[in-house]
Scaffold this active site. Structure first.
Site, PDB file in Angstrom:
ATOM      1  N   GLU A 249       0.884  -1.171   0.000  1.00 31.05           N
ATOM      2  CA  GLU A 249       0.000   0.000   0.000  1.00 31.05           C
ATOM      3  C   GLU A 249       0.919   1.218   0.000  1.00 31.05           C
ATOM      4  OE1 GLU A 249      -3.116  -0.027  -0.300  1.00 31.05           O
ATOM      5  OE2 GLU A 249      -3.797  -1.990   0.387  1.00 31.05           O
ATOM      6  N   CYS A 283      -2.164   9.053   2.541  1.00 26.24           N
ATOM      7  CA  CYS A 283      -1.777   8.576   1.199  1.00 26.24           C
ATOM      8  C   CYS A 283      -2.867   8.888   0.175  1.00 26.24           C
ATOM      9  CB  CYS A 283      -1.444   7.094   1.232  1.00 26.24           C
ATOM     10  SG  CYS A 283      -2.740   6.069   1.902  1.00 26.24           S
TER      11      CYS A 283
END
Ligand code: NAD
Length: 475
Positions: A249, A283
């Site tokens: 990720e 993110c």
């Protein structure tokens, strides 16, 4: 009082006891909150061996048992949320309300995994001959090693831990040394919920040294990492060299596309509030703002109006909407983006310089008039900085949005069904949010494409990375 931080190996909480330590710093005022013990090589080996031993029985545990432990952790998370949230604000910096929000949503993540782990199914394949039985079994992959970051300390860790444990795997986790308390709290809760020793192990230390040791070990079978693209690529390469499964990720640079037919005032308000969440250290933060030329000025005005009134300060103080950056190295990193924007002819219309004082504060910042080849438009800023650029057509903006190697999240504001359908088809990303922000729920898959990663966390996909497929046939 900020709690003592320890290692957690084979069901034991292990204090420094002569090991190397590092200070834990409050980013709002540089106060030393405590000291974090680093695992020795022997500790890492002990953790791997404990996880390996525990796997031999945990892999046969009943899904009901795993589910009950995850449910208990969900409940403990809700019960202990005020204390864990306060400690997370102390060592990570985000406002207390955001820390509480993270805790409550993580209780839901634990509940979701408790439910889904009872539904890990194989299948029967109709044979060519009636005498043959063909079965597909899904089995836990084995000992997992995981590395989680400092921006959502609880969230990033619980997703990996709950998926591994729910699937019947065991895990050695390296949490974020900058903001350790929430991950320490996770270990304590699993311990209190009755998780057998060795199923979860928690270590701290020098990240490259630990990841190198854990990934190379023949004991580990799976690597899961959340963090930056360059580190993700290094770890994926090492995992590949040892043929280990990965979930990555990684970072993004999420495009925001505001079309002229959108509700501009509402879009500007929603995006400004979303931009400052966790001081932009997210993110999936909106990071490249493409605004259709006709509505560029009204959007800029409404967006800046919200940001200029944001109350920045110590996350524990009343009414604070944005805390400091999580650690000292982020301040020059953000300033570097602004310097580069200025060199490319950009104009800072709000913020732009670190705030004076003892903490690592950077104000909400808006930059306009920058070219697409400036650093701010090319690299993820990971801070409260928003570059705004105009666009003319949907075709043009799609091309610009897709031009980077990243593909994590994206945001579209439009009232046209045709435009929203077209963009949701054409954007090269793992997540598309149209007229609202709806990612990262436990029941929905979260993950990126291209350089932004491999695999999904959450949703019914959540166990895929932790299971292997075995085919059994008999007559
Ligand atoms: P960094 O790249 O040094 O570290 C990012 C994270 O990876 C940290 O948690 C760190 O402990 C860990 N890490 C670093 N090297 C490692 C290694 N060899 N093995 C295992 N873990 C390792 O950068 P930073 O200054 O801490 O953070 C800045 C950048 O990191 C940001 O620009 C952002 O792109 C990225 N980041 C992304 C996320 C995310 O949710 N995807 C979270 C935090 C940071």
């Amino acid at each position: 009082m900020y709690p003592n931080q320890t290692l957690y190996i084979d069901g034991q909480f292990i204090a420094a006891d002569g090991r190397e330590t590092q200070p834990i710093i409050n980013p709002a005022n540089r106060e030393v909150l405590g000291h974090l013990p680093h695992a020795t090589t022997e500790d890492l080996q002990t953790a791997l061996e404990a996880a390996d031993r525990a796997f031999q029985s945990w892999k046969h545990s009943s899904p009901m048992e795993r589910s009950a432990i995850l449910r208990k952790v969900a409940q403990l998370t809700r019960d202990r949320a005020p204390e864990i949230a306060r400690n997370m604000t102390l060592d990570q910096g985000k406002p207390l309300a955001e820390s509480m929000g993270e805790l409550i949503s993580c209780a839901d993540h634990a509940d979701w995994h408790a439910e889904e782990c009872r539904r890990i199914y194989g299948r029967i394949i109709t044979p060519r001959s009636p005498d043959v039985r063909q079965m597909v079994l899904r089995e836990p992959i084995g000992v997992c090693v995981a590395f989680t970051p400092w921006n959502f300390p609880y969230n990033q860790a619980i997703r990996k831990v709950a998926a591994a444990i729910g699937a019947g795997c065991t895990i050695v986790l390296k949490g974020p040394e900058d903001s350790p308390s929430a991950v320490m709290a996770i270990a304590q809760m699993f311990h209190d919920a009755g998780l057998p020793p060795g199923v979860l192990n928690l270590v701290w230390g020098d990240p490259p040294t630990i990841s190198d040791y854990l990934i190379r070990s023949p004991i580990s079978r799976k690597v899961s990492f959340t963090g930056s693209v360059p580190v993700g690529k290094q770890l994926a390469a090492l995992a590949g060299a040892h043929m280990k499964r990965i979930t990555m990720e990684l970072g993004g640079h999420s495009p925001v596309i505001v079309c002229e037919d959108a509700n501009i005032e509402l879009a500007a308000k929603m995006l400004a509030k979303f931009k400052i969440r966790n001081a932009g250290q997210v993110c999936v933060s909106p990071t490249r703002f493409y605004v259709q030329r006709k509505v560029f000025d009204p959007f800029l005005e409404a967006f800046t109006d919200v940001l200029k009134n944001v109350k920045t300060g110590d996350g524990l103080a009343e009414g604070v909407e944005m805390g400091p950056l999580a650690h000292e190295r982020r301040v020059p990193a953000i300033s570097g983006f602004i310097d580069d924007a200025l060199q490319h002819g950009g104009k800072v219309v709000l913020g732009g310089e670190p705030l004076p004082g003892n903490g690592f504060f950077f104000p909400p910042t808006v930059v306009v008039d920058i070219p697409d080849n400036s650093k701010l438009m090319q690299e993820e800023p990971f801070g409260p900085v928003a570059p705004l650029v105009p666009f003319d057509t949907i075709e043009e903006v799609t091309k610009r949005a897709n031009s980077l190697p990243f593909g994590l999240s994206s945001y579209v504001f439009t009232n046209s069904l045709q435009t929203s359908t077209k963009l949701s088809n054409d954007l090269e990303v793992g997540m598309v949010n149209i007229n609202h922000f709806g990612s990262a729920l436990p029941e929905t898959p979260f993950g990126g494409v291209k350089d932004s990663g491999i695999g999904s966390e959450g949703g019914s996909e959540t166990f895929d990375g932790y299971l292997v497929t075995k085919f059994v046939t008999h007559v």
